[in-house]
Design an enzyme around this catalytic site. Structure first.
Site, mmCIF file in Angstrom:
data_model
loop_
_atom_site.group_PDB
_atom_site.id
_atom_site.type_symbol
_atom_site.label_atom_id
_atom_site.label_comp_id
_atom_site.label_asym_id
_atom_site.label_seq_id
_atom_site.Cartn_x
_atom_site.Cartn_y
_atom_site.Cartn_z
ATOM 1 N N GLU A 167 5.619 32.722 45.605
ATOM 2 C CA GLU A 167 6.804 33.083 46.406
ATOM 3 C C GLU A 167 8.118 32.779 45.701
ATOM 4 O OE1 GLU A 167 6.669 31.596 50.405
ATOM 5 O OE2 GLU A 167 4.800 32.610 50.862
ATOM 6 N N GLU A 349 -1.836 34.736 50.979
ATOM 7 C CA GLU A 349 -1.500 33.922 52.164
ATOM 8 C C GLU A 349 -1.309 34.833 53.360
ATOM 9 O OE1 GLU A 349 1.853 31.224 52.150
ATOM 10 O OE2 GLU A 349 1.306 30.443 50.178
HETATM 11 O O1 IFM Z 1 3.545 26.627 53.943
HETATM 12 C C1 IFM Z 1 4.103 27.792 53.418
HETATM 13 C C2 IFM Z 1 3.647 27.989 51.985
HETATM 14 O O2 IFM Z 1 3.918 26.897 51.178
HETATM 15 C C3 IFM Z 1 4.327 29.208 51.393
HETATM 16 N N1 IFM Z 1 4.173 30.345 52.261
HETATM 17 C C4 IFM Z 1 4.461 30.210 53.654
HETATM 18 C C5 IFM Z 1 3.724 29.015 54.215
HETATM 19 C C6 IFM Z 1 4.018 28.862 55.716
HETATM 20 O O3 IFM Z 1 5.382 28.644 55.929
#
Ligand code: IFM
Length: 442
Positions: A167, A349
């Site tokens: 990210e 994710e």
């Molecule tokens: O916890 C975070 C993660 O570190 C990065 N993506 C989003 C998740 C939820 O906020």
């Protein structure tokens, strides 16, 4: 939605975590502070003054956690390496004990037939490098390449799936533009330099991994949350367009199309040297997508770029932490990304956060019906996207364990496995049981 979507046998089902959010052991065996350790010490920046000092104590409980993954039938596990654990000063002398931790993790995963997916950077820049300017200096690309080389030489015989960063847009925006995350800077020039140097670091990291890991499959993990203006007022529409460039385009466009989006391209020009776009746009094997919800952008002059977070339309379905709930947006994002970047996609994710305690009941069961329904709906949307041509090859739920949710501390739970932070007891929630069944049948 109770019918189970059908995925091919080789579809990869996994779970994701990150070092700072689960490991703890902040001072164990020679680990040095990262920018997040420093940020957590700032008064009032993290809910309840919490930190990742202990987190899920995964550093000491790793074997138990791998057993848990095996019991759930996970086929892959995405974790990140803590840069300040393996290179306490960020560069120079490595920390043997820190390196050894990941050796043991990788070996255990392989023993259980769980494919290790190693992400080099999930936001925990060594504080020692931040003290030298961190991502605002061009040297950052070289520091990152040296760190990638250390990991490649050490783990590349067993790890074939590598991600450079997690990210890009989120950690640069929150850390260098909004100032709401580490290292808490809010400055346009610093933000633009961070964007460009992180992109250069990504390119240098890809070259390093390619040279040192035979058969490596390399990708990068992007947060793509389609941006919608809060209203159709021209100032909101324009602010959302710039926000969109920053959140959704600045990194994947640079890395995969070799250019910055229009508005950013102009602003970032002073920091771009001849040949840089070719250094950034190195061939990749897959696109890592982290997706949760569309974002509503609006004009906000209190923030450095004049854009900020707006509200979703009244009446829109939301999750327990108020994020929009829109599986259709996930489906469309998968289809759009396949068309735009032409790479196989792994959803690295996706998951459901809540502030509810979700404690085990007298029988030791943790009921999390909302998370379960969310996963069902989003996985069904992914099946639909696949049927409509999206080249999606795998899905990693966020997250394996309840963990340290950055500025939200331990108050927000994303895990499919409940963690009691007093006793460190792990209890699979109903959603974990459902996910395990899906994997078994998938
Ligand atoms: O916890 C975070 C993660 O570190 C990065 N993506 C989003 C998740 C939820 O906020």
């Amino acid at each position: 939605m109770s019918e189970r979507p059908v995925f091919p046998k080789d579809f990869l089902w996994g779970a994701s975590t990150s070092a700072y959010q689960i490991e703890g052991g902040a001072e164990a065996d020679g680990r040095a502070p990262s920018i997040w350790d420093s940020f957590c010490k700032l008064k009032g920046r993290v809910d309840n003054g919490e930190s990742g000092d202990v987190a899920c104590d995964h550093y000491h409980r790793m074997p138990e956690d791998v057993e848990l993954m095996a019991a759930l039938g996970l086929r892959a596990y995405r974790f990140s390496v803590s840069w300040p654990r393996v290179l306490p000063r960020g560069r120079g002398a490595p920390n043997e004990k820190g390196l050894d931790f990941y050796d043991r993790l990788i070996d255990r995963l392989l023993e259980k037939n769980i494919e290790p997916w190693l992400c080099l950077y999930h936001w925990d820049l060594p504080q020692a490098l931040q003290d030298m300017g961190g991502w605002t200096v061009r040297d950052g690309a070289g520091w990152f390449a040296d760190y990638a080389a250390l990991c490649a030489r050490r783990y590349g015989d067993r790890v074939k799936r590598w991600a450079t960063f997690n990210e890009f847009s989120v950690f640069t925006l929150f850390g260098w533009a909004f100032g709401w995350g580490a290292p808490s800077i809010a400055d346009r020039a610093s933000h633009l330099k961070a964007i460009h140097h992180v992109n250069l670091a990504h390119g240098a990291g890809v070259d390093t991994l390619r040279a040192l890991v035979p058969g490596a499959s390399i990708g990068a993990v992007h947060s793509v949350q389609p941006m919608r203006p809060e209203t159709d007022r021209p100032e909101d529409v324009e602010a959302a367009a710039l926000f969109d460039e920053h959140w959704n385009r600045a990194f994947p466009d640079a890395q995969l199309l070799a250019h910055y989006p229009r508005r950013i391209a102009e602003a970032i020009e002073p920091y771009v040297q001849p040949g840089d776009m070719a250094r950034i746009a190195r061939p990749l094997d897959w696109f890592g997508l982290n997706h949760y919800a569309p974002v509503y952008g609006r004009r906000d002059d209190s923030l450095i770029w004049g854009f900020g977070f707006g509200s979703p339309p009244a009446g829109m379905k939301r999750t327990a932490i108020d994020w929009p709930y829109d599986p259709g947006c996930f489906r469309d994002t998968l289809i759009d990304l396949t068309r735009r970047y032409r790479l196989p996609i792994y959803v690295t994710e996706n998951g459901y956060g809540t502030k509810a305690a979700e404690a085990p009941d007298a029988e030791g069961r943790v009921a999390d019906p909302e998370r379960l329904a969310y996963l069902q709906a989003y996985i069904a949307a992914m099946a639909e996207a696949k049927a409509r041509g999206a080249d999606v090859r795998g899905y990693f739920v966020w997250s394996l364990l309840d963990n340290f949710e950055w500025g939200g501390g331990y108050g927000t739970r994303f895990g499919i496995v409940h963690v009691d932070f007093k006793t460190q007891a792990r209890t699979p929630k109903d959603s974990a049981r459902w996910y395990a069944d899906l994997i078994r049948g998938g």
